[in-house]
Design a protein around this motif. Structure first.
Motif, PDB file in Angstrom:
ATOM      1  N   ASP B 104      44.504  62.640  20.702  1.00  0.00           N
ATOM      2  CA  ASP B 104      45.178  63.557  20.044  1.00  0.00           C
ATOM      3  C   ASP B 104      46.680  63.114  20.447  1.00  0.00           C
ATOM      4  O   ASP B 104      47.524  63.434  19.906  1.00  0.00           O
ATOM      5  CB  ASP B 104      45.011  65.058  20.623  1.00  0.00           C
ATOM      6  N   LEU B 105      46.690  62.632  21.870  1.00  0.00           N
ATOM      7  CA  LEU B 105      47.908  62.362  22.449  1.00  0.00           C
ATOM      8  C   LEU B 105      48.593  61.183  21.738  1.00  0.00           C
ATOM      9  O   LEU B 105      50.015  61.135  21.564  1.00  0.00           O
ATOM     10  CB  LEU B 105      48.021  62.478  23.672  1.00  0.00           C
ATOM     11  N   TYR B 106      47.731  60.374  21.281  1.00  0.00           N
ATOM     12  CA  TYR B 106      48.244  59.339  20.476  1.00  0.00           C
ATOM     13  C   TYR B 106      48.146  59.448  18.959  1.00  0.00           C
ATOM     14  O   TYR B 106      48.308  58.452  18.424  1.00  0.00           O
ATOM     15  CB  TYR B 106      47.069  57.982  20.774  1.00  0.00           C
ATOM     16  N   GLY B 107      47.806  60.523  18.454  1.00  0.00           N
ATOM     17  CA  GLY B 107      47.756  60.703  17.328  1.00  0.00           C
ATOM     18  C   GLY B 107      46.821  59.900  16.513  1.00  0.00           C
ATOM     19  O   GLY B 107      46.601  59.626  15.394  1.00  0.00           O
ATOM     20  N   SER B 108      45.644  59.609  17.191  1.00  0.00           N
ATOM     21  CA  SER B 108      44.447  58.705  16.674  1.00  0.00           C
ATOM     22  C   SER B 108      43.225  59.407  16.321  1.00  0.00           C
ATOM     23  O   SER B 108      43.114  60.344  17.157  1.00  0.00           O
ATOM     24  CB  SER B 108      44.448  57.439  17.270  1.00  0.00           C
ATOM     25  N   THR B 109      42.458  58.857  15.436  1.00  0.00           N
ATOM     26  CA  THR B 109      41.134  59.655  15.164  1.00  0.00           C
ATOM     27  C   THR B 109      40.007  58.891  15.776  1.00  0.00           C
ATOM     28  O   THR B 109      40.062  57.629  15.517  1.00  0.00           O
ATOM     29  CB  THR B 109      41.070  59.938  13.825  1.00  0.00           C
ATOM     30  N   ILE B 110      39.151  59.330  16.417  1.00  0.00           N
ATOM     31  CA  ILE B 110      38.001  58.458  17.134  1.00  0.00           C
ATOM     32  C   ILE B 110      36.835  59.160  16.977  1.00  0.00           C
ATOM     33  O   ILE B 110      36.649  60.485  16.882  1.00  0.00           O
ATOM     34  CB  ILE B 110      38.303  58.133  18.566  1.00  0.00           C
ATOM     35  N   ASN B 111      35.603  58.368  17.166  1.00  0.00           N
ATOM     36  CA  ASN B 111      34.209  59.086  17.523  1.00  0.00           C
ATOM     37  C   ASN B 111      33.923  59.032  18.836  1.00  0.00           C
ATOM     38  O   ASN B 111      33.806  57.832  19.371  1.00  0.00           O
ATOM     39  CB  ASN B 111      33.483  58.289  16.414  1.00  0.00           C
ATOM     40  N   PRO B 112      34.316  60.006  19.639  1.00  0.00           N
ATOM     41  CA  PRO B 112      33.935  59.818  21.003  1.00  0.00           C
ATOM     42  C   PRO B 112      32.675  59.361  21.419  1.00  0.00           C
ATOM     43  O   PRO B 112      32.540  58.408  22.513  1.00  0.00           O
ATOM     44  CB  PRO B 112      34.124  61.361  21.607  1.00  0.00           C
ATOM     45  N   LEU B 113      31.541  59.518  20.802  1.00  0.00           N
ATOM     46  CA  LEU B 113      30.197  59.315  21.109  1.00  0.00           C
ATOM     47  C   LEU B 113      30.116  57.700  20.851  1.00  0.00           C
ATOM     48  O   LEU B 113      29.485  56.952  21.820  1.00  0.00           O
ATOM     49  CB  LEU B 113      29.185  59.934  20.359  1.00  0.00           C
ATOM     50  N   GLU B 114      30.819  57.147  19.869  1.00  0.00           N
ATOM     51  CA  GLU B 114      30.881  55.763  19.648  1.00  0.00           C
ATOM     52  C   GLU B 114      31.489  54.990  20.713  1.00  0.00           C
ATOM     53  O   GLU B 114      30.913  53.876  21.385  1.00  0.00           O
ATOM     54  CB  GLU B 114      31.582  55.731  18.201  1.00  0.00           C
ATOM     55  N   LEU B 115      32.655  55.643  21.040  1.00  0.00           N
ATOM     56  CA  LEU B 115      33.261  55.038  22.208  1.00  0.00           C
ATOM     57  C   LEU B 115      32.640  55.172  23.592  1.00  0.00           C
ATOM     58  O   LEU B 115      32.464  53.911  24.397  1.00  0.00           O
ATOM     59  CB  LEU B 115      34.637  55.686  22.349  1.00  0.00           C
ATOM     60  N   LEU B 116      31.983  56.253  23.785  1.00  0.00           N
ATOM     61  CA  LEU B 116      31.229  56.289  24.858  1.00  0.00           C
ATOM     62  C   LEU B 116      30.095  55.473  25.028  1.00  0.00           C
ATOM     63  O   LEU B 116      29.609  54.654  25.994  1.00  0.00           O
ATOM     64  CB  LEU B 116      30.723  57.514  25.342  1.00  0.00           C
ATOM     65  N   ALA B 117      29.439  55.118  23.764  1.00  0.00           N
ATOM     66  CA  ALA B 117      28.285  54.087  23.750  1.00  0.00           C
ATOM     67  C   ALA B 117      28.844  52.751  24.132  1.00  0.00           C
ATOM     68  O   ALA B 117      28.122  51.819  24.840  1.00  0.00           O
ATOM     69  CB  ALA B 117      27.702  54.206  22.232  1.00  0.00           C
ATOM     70  N   ASP B 118      29.944  52.408  23.530  1.00  0.00           N
ATOM     71  CA  ASP B 118      30.632  50.950  23.624  1.00  0.00           C
ATOM     72  C   ASP B 118      30.835  50.854  25.248  1.00  0.00           C
ATOM     73  O   ASP B 118      30.671  49.623  25.713  1.00  0.00           O
ATOM     74  CB  ASP B 118      31.892  50.836  23.331  1.00  0.00           C
ATOM     75  N   VAL B 119      31.066  51.702  26.116  1.00  0.00           N
ATOM     76  CA  VAL B 119      31.099  51.531  27.627  1.00  0.00           C
ATOM     77  C   VAL B 119      29.876  51.973  28.432  1.00  0.00           C
ATOM     78  O   VAL B 119      29.858  52.180  29.535  1.00  0.00           O
ATOM     79  CB  VAL B 119      32.551  52.205  28.276  1.00  0.00           C
ATOM     80  N   GLY B 120      28.767  52.145  27.338  1.00  0.00           N
ATOM     81  CA  GLY B 120      27.525  52.587  28.392  1.00  0.00           C
ATOM     82  C   GLY B 120      27.324  53.984  28.637  1.00  0.00           C
ATOM     83  O   GLY B 120      26.791  54.050  29.806  1.00  0.00           O
ATOM     84  N   LEU B 121      28.077  54.917  28.037  1.00  0.00           N
ATOM     85  CA  LEU B 121      28.072  56.174  28.679  1.00  0.00           C
ATOM     86  C   LEU B 121      27.467  57.291  27.914  1.00  0.00           C
ATOM     87  O   LEU B 121      28.095  58.521  28.089  1.00  0.00           O
ATOM     88  CB  LEU B 121      29.238  56.655  29.309  1.00  0.00           C
TER      89      LEU B 121
END
Lengths: 365, 252
Positions: B104-121
């Motif tokens: 939100d602070l960057y004004g971008s939209t993400i899929n948090p779970l996908e991003l966490l999967a990328d870093v193995g979390l």
């Protein structure tokens, strides 16, 4: 949505979650003021302003029933029906203020004519005020009944109405004080410690690594603290009203307005300390140095009338004095906001001073 | 290769007359992993923070992605990802909530779970940060730098204090970030890490860059100057022994 709004919303949401997940802090922020309220509440209840009456009824007729009913309808009386001997003993110990004995022939008729009869009262001469007041009320009740029985019209009468402002107890005095104390402590301690912890740990610096200026985070935190403190104030008033019979004479709106201004002042002090301090160890002494004199000298637990004049004139200018004084005026005397110009100018000046100072001393790291 | 970052005569002098960075110049190519090595107090972190806009620049210029950073500090922060040396986050927030907040602070939209999967979390998605191990914290910290799909990420000693498994796991993550075309600047104390990850390294000492080249080239230059190692270098290291005995899987 505008990006600034989105950032502010995100930080506010995060701040709210951080707050409500910190259950320990929530409980403690309520525990102390509620404990204080309860102590003062029970103390002022124990002192009781009602007049204790020991009643012995020997009569059985309709008139005596009417008499007792009217006696019981007087709110200031606390009536116990006991035997003459018991009542005499209690009177001797000072446990009752007035003994009332209704004779057997009270209100009885003989060939359609009421018999002459007299109610006997005895009061504790060591506590003449309560006894005499009660006596007057009884005389009034009896003469009313007398006129009823003899069918003589009443010509002269006294009309009176209860004015609640004259009926305030110590609890009504203390609640706005404890409320001001809570506002001050939540503002100064609540903010200073948690904010400086975020600064010392580097969590605040992580926000600086984003395109959002950290001042947005300060706004978000301040907004959440304002909400939380208002909620606490609401709970305290509810507890005071429900359990200890707190009287709000003035308007809740005015009361809330003063609360909000007060919260903003003390939040400003909290942020100034947090902004100046490097870590928690610097916060505690400074925060105490600021809040302790106010806690003791702003007249929140006892009136400042007894102070030497030099001390009184210094403490006149404390922000907590303005806040607690105006809260008290509204709650106890029903004064409206426009009739508190000195308090409002005082709070306004503090508001400006505190925030100008906070911006001056603020360091982000 | 096109240059993404150009640092010209960058200097940092503190009020107490400490010269932390003494007029360094270098450039970083788009898509490479660039290492800054050096002992403690060499000026690595100060250099990074001046480039990122977290610390004021005494003199010199930084041009990042064609923008002079001092002219548009907020635009720069919008385009880069910064991992700080001490990765602290707000208490009492879950990983997904923190990622969403940063997005939100960057004004971008993400899929948090996908991003966490990328870093193995992915399986830690609803944990609080304080429940994570050291290696997990660092991986999460890197995840927060990716929420705005940055052109360049800055990693300040991301593997310091981690056990060998966690460190190697982080190397894989950094390699993965590089493979997506993101430029990486990393500071480290570990030479084998620099050799494994970095296309080029700058070695700093006392606020100056004393050498800048690819790791292989630097080693070749040293040998060509007639350097003889103090001991016979075995073809494997103690690190390799440790990993061989305890396995590559993460312990955190």
């Amino acid at each position: 949505m505008n990006q600034n709004t989105r950032s502010l919303l995100a930080l506010t949401k995060a701040s709210l979650k951080m707050y409500y997940r910190n259950k320990g802090a929530i409980v403690f922020s309520l525990l102390i003021p509620i404990a204080l309220l309860s102590i003062f509440g029970f103390l002022s209840k124990g002192r009781g302003t009602s007049i204790q009456i020991g009643l012995t009824n020997h009569a059985s007729g309709e008139v005596s029933k009417q008499f007792i009913e009217r006696l019981k309808s007087v709110k200031a009386f606390n009536i116990r029906e006991i035997t003459e001997e018991e009542a005499a003993a209690e009177l001797g110990k000072g446990n009752i203020d007035l003994q009332v004995i209704v004779p057997e022939n009270f209100g009885t008729m003989e060939s359609d004519k009421p018999l002459a009869s007299s109610i006997q009262t005895r009061f504790n001469s060591a506590k003449p005020q309560s006894g005499q007041i009660a006596n007057l009320a009884i005389v009034e009740i009896v003469s009313n009944l007398d006129r009823q029985l003899t069918h003589s019209p009443s010509v002269l009468e006294v009309k009176s109405e209860g004015v609640s402002t004259n009926n305030l107890g110590y609890f009504d005095f203390i609640l706005p004080g404890i409320l001001s104390m809570t506002i001050m402590q939540l503002g100064i301690f609540g903010v200073a410690f948690s904010f400086v912890a975020m600064k010392a740990s580097g969590a605040l610096r992580r926000i600086q690594a984003t395109p959002v200026h950290p001042v947005y985070f300060v706004f978000a935190q301040a907004f959440v603290r304002l909400l939380v403190t208002l909620a606490n104030a609401f709970i305290l008033i509810a507890v005071g009203t429900y359990f200890f019979g707190f009287h709000m004479v003035g308007s809740y709106f005015s009361f809330a307005m003063v609360c909000i201004v007060g919260i903003l002042i003390f939040l400003g002090i909290g942020f100034a300390i947090a902004g100046w301090a490097k870590d928690e160890t610097q916060v505690a002494p400074v925060a105490n140095l600021i809040q302790l004199p106010m806690l003791l000298l702003s007249g929140i637990f006892f009136p400042r009338d007894g102070f030497p004049s030099w001390l009184k004139s210094i403490t006149d200018y404390f922000p907590l004095t303005y806040v607690s004084h105006s809260l008290r005026k509204i709650a106890n005397e029903g004064v409206s906001l426009v009739d508190l110009p000195v308090d409002f100018i005082g709070m306004g000046v503090w508001l400006v001073v505190v925030y100008v100072f906070a911006v001056r001393v603020f360091k982000w790291e | 290769m096109p240059v993404i970052l150009e640092v010209i005569n960058l200097t940092k002098t503190y009020d107490n007359d400490v010269h932390a960075v003494k007029g360094i110049s270098f450039s970083v190519n788009r898509g490479e992993v660039f290492g800054i090595l050096g002992p403690n107090g060499a000026g690595k972190t100060t250099t990074l923070e001046m480039i990122e806009g977290l610390r004021s620049i005494t003199s010199g210029d930084v041009i990042l992605d064609g923008i002079k950073t001092t002219d548009q500090p907020y635009l720069i922060k919008q385009r880069i990802g910064i991992q700080l040396q001490s990765s602290a986050f707000f208490q009492n927030l879950k990983l997904t909530e923190l990622l969403e907040m940063f997005a939100d602070l960057y004004g971008s939209t993400i899929n948090p779970l996908e991003l966490l999967a990328d870093v193995g979390l992915k399986d830690k998605a609803h944990f609080l940060v304080k429940k994570l191990s050291g290696g997990q914290k660092q991986r999460f910290s890197i995840a927060t730098t990716l929420v705005n799909r940055p052109v360049m990420v800055f990693l300040d000693e991301p593997t310091t204090g981690l056990d060998p498994q966690a460190r190697r796991n982080l190397w894989d993550l950094i390699t993965q970030i590089k493979s997506r075309g993101t430029t990486v600047i990393i500071t480290t104390h570990y030479m084998e890490e620099a050799k494994f990850l970095c296309d080029r390294v700058a070695i700093m000492d006392d606020g100056k860059i004393v050498a800048l080249d690819s790791p292989d080239q630097l080693i070749r230059q040293l040998l060509s100057r007639g350097f003889k190692p103090h001991t016979e270098v075995p073809p494997a290291t103690l690190d390799d022994v440790f990993i061989d005995l305890t396995g590559k899987t993460l312990r955190d």
